[in-house]
Scaffold this motif. Structure first.
Motif, PDB file in Angstrom:
ATOM      1  N   ARG A  86       0.829  -1.203   0.000  1.00 32.86           N
ATOM      2  CA  ARG A  86       0.000   0.000   0.000  1.00 32.86           C
ATOM      3  C   ARG A  86       0.866   1.257   0.000  1.00 32.86           C
ATOM      4  NH1 ARG A  86      -2.613  -4.016   2.450  1.00 32.86           N
ATOM      5  NH2 ARG A  86      -4.877  -4.230   2.154  1.00 32.86           N
ATOM      6  N   ASP A 120      -4.147   8.351   3.771  1.00 34.75           N
ATOM      7  CA  ASP A 120      -4.207   7.148   4.597  1.00 34.75           C
ATOM      8  C   ASP A 120      -4.140   5.905   3.712  1.00 34.75           C
ATOM      9  OD1 ASP A 120      -5.731   4.896   6.124  1.00 34.75           O
ATOM     10  OD2 ASP A 120      -5.277   6.414   7.637  1.00 34.75           O
ATOM     11  N   THR A 121      -3.444   4.862   4.192  1.00 33.37           N
ATOM     12  CA  THR A 121      -3.291   3.646   3.382  1.00 33.37           C
ATOM     13  C   THR A 121      -4.638   2.993   3.070  1.00 33.37           C
ATOM     14  OG1 THR A 121      -2.870   2.383   5.409  1.00 33.37           O
ATOM     15  CG2 THR A 121      -0.944   3.117   4.146  1.00 33.37           C
ATOM     16  N   ARG A 122      -5.651   3.235   3.909  1.00 34.75           N
ATOM     17  CA  ARG A 122      -6.972   2.657   3.635  1.00 34.75           C
ATOM     18  C   ARG A 122      -7.578   3.239   2.363  1.00 34.75           C
ATOM     19  NH1 ARG A 122      -9.473   3.665   9.517  1.00 34.75           N
ATOM     20  NH2 ARG A 122      -8.267   5.566   9.155  1.00 34.75           N
ATOM     21  N   THR A 123      -7.105   4.429   1.979  1.00 29.89           N
ATOM     22  CA  THR A 123      -7.574   5.033   0.733  1.00 29.89           C
ATOM     23  C   THR A 123      -7.214   4.153  -0.458  1.00 29.89           C
ATOM     24  OG1 THR A 123      -7.288   7.227   1.693  1.00 29.89           O
ATOM     25  CG2 THR A 123      -7.471   7.120  -0.695  1.00 29.89           C
ATOM     26  N   ASP A 146      -7.165   0.911  -0.520  1.00 31.75           N
ATOM     27  CA  ASP A 146      -8.156  -0.166  -0.582  1.00 31.75           C
ATOM     28  C   ASP A 146      -9.440   0.300  -1.267  1.00 31.75           C
ATOM     29  OD1 ASP A 146      -6.307  -1.666   0.868  1.00 31.75           O
ATOM     30  OD2 ASP A 146      -7.214  -1.154   2.787  1.00 31.75           O
ATOM     31  N   VAL A 147      -9.852   1.532  -0.962  1.00 34.13           N
ATOM     32  CA  VAL A 147     -11.076   2.082  -1.554  1.00 34.13           C
ATOM     33  C   VAL A 147     -10.939   2.175  -3.073  1.00 34.13           C
ATOM     34  CG1 VAL A 147     -12.539   4.136  -1.723  1.00 34.13           C
ATOM     35  CG2 VAL A 147     -11.738   3.348   0.518  1.00 34.13           C
ATOM     36  N   THR A 172      -5.242  -9.838  -3.854  1.00 31.76           N
ATOM     37  CA  THR A 172      -4.921  -9.239  -2.560  1.00 31.76           C
ATOM     38  C   THR A 172      -4.004 -10.201  -1.819  1.00 31.76           C
ATOM     39  OG1 THR A 172      -7.071  -8.142  -2.429  1.00 31.76           O
ATOM     40  CG2 THR A 172      -5.842  -8.373  -0.376  1.00 31.76           C
ATOM     41  N   ARG A 220      -2.577 -10.829   1.637  1.00 33.65           N
ATOM     42  CA  ARG A 220      -2.828 -10.407   3.016  1.00 33.65           C
ATOM     43  C   ARG A 220      -1.533  -9.980   3.706  1.00 33.65           C
ATOM     44  NH1 ARG A 220      -7.244 -10.958   5.970  1.00 33.65           N
ATOM     45  NH2 ARG A 220      -8.142 -12.437   4.469  1.00 33.65           N
TER      46      ARG A 220
END
Length: 229
Positions: A179, A194-197, A199-200, A220, A222
């Motif tokens: 990420r 943010d790294t979660r961005t 994923d989006v 993906t 993990r």
């Protein structure tokens, strides 16, 4: 929807020469990271894998030859093209540099025009989209000249961020990208996201690529990141 900038790591201990080189690389549209010795160079590579390394041979703490050897013996960095710069002009020195793993060897003093031409040649291998070449993977095609993406000959509509994500994945098929690596390549090193961005936007890219059918081409991994294929 511009293609992300090629990222170059410039390793040169002479400040004036380092800045001249960086200026010319940035004028060519490249993002430049600077290192003044070999140890710093290895740390920067560990933080963010560059598309190309320009490496001076004679440096304090660790020679360019040793940096080159370490990068070319590691599985995660051996693919990075390295251009070695050296005042050593003897044939035996050139051979040693190339045998250590350098992809090109340029003797000082050199023409800046020639160096930039060699940089572009090496980047065509690792960043084909930056030179306008179409990218393909199985039934997915991306044309950077027209900013068009298709899958099984049906057009795929992508937003700017999803487009840049796909470029990055297509240029490195099969390679796992973390990420953080995707953030650096797609959003840029100086922008906080943010790294979660990631994923989006990966989810949006997946949805677009499978809209007309076909399996999800993005894996993906993990705890590691994402890979194409």
């Amino acid at each position: 929807m511009s293609v992300t900038q090629p990222q170059v790591l410039l390793v040169e201990d002479e400040p004036a020469q380092r800045e001249v080189l960086a200026y010319n690389l940035e004028a060519e549209g490249m993002a430049v990271q600077r290192a003044e010795n070999g140890e710093e160079a290895l740390l920067l590579v560990a933080e963010n894998t560059p598309d190309l390394v320009i490496l001076d041979w004679m440096m304090p703490l660790m020679s360019g030859i040793e940096v080159c050897r370490q990068l070319k013996t590691r599985e995660d960095t051996r693919h990075i093209p390295i251009i070695m710069l050296s005042a050593r002009s003897e044939e035996v020195d050139t051979v040693r540099g190339l045998e250590t793993g350098a992809d090109d060897y340029i003797v000082k003093p050199y023409s800046m025009r020639e160096l930039m031409a060699r940089v572009r040649t090496q980047l065509r291998r690792t960043r084909p989209a930056a030179s306008g070449r179409a990218l393909t993977y199985e039934d997915i095609t991306l044309d950077p000249e027209r900013h068009r993406v298709s899958r099984a000959e049906q057009e795929v509509k992508l937003g700017p961020t999803e487009y840049r994500l796909l470029v990055t994945l297509l240029e490195k098929p099969g390679r796992v990208l973390s990420r953080d690596q995707l953030l650096d390549h797609v959003w840029g090193r100086n922008i906080y996201v943010d790294t979660r961005t990631v994923d989006v936007h990966i989810a949006r890219l997946r949805k677009a690529l499978t809209k007309h059918g076909g399996s999800d081409p993005i894996r993906t991994i993990r705890g590691a990141g994402y890979a194409l294929g």
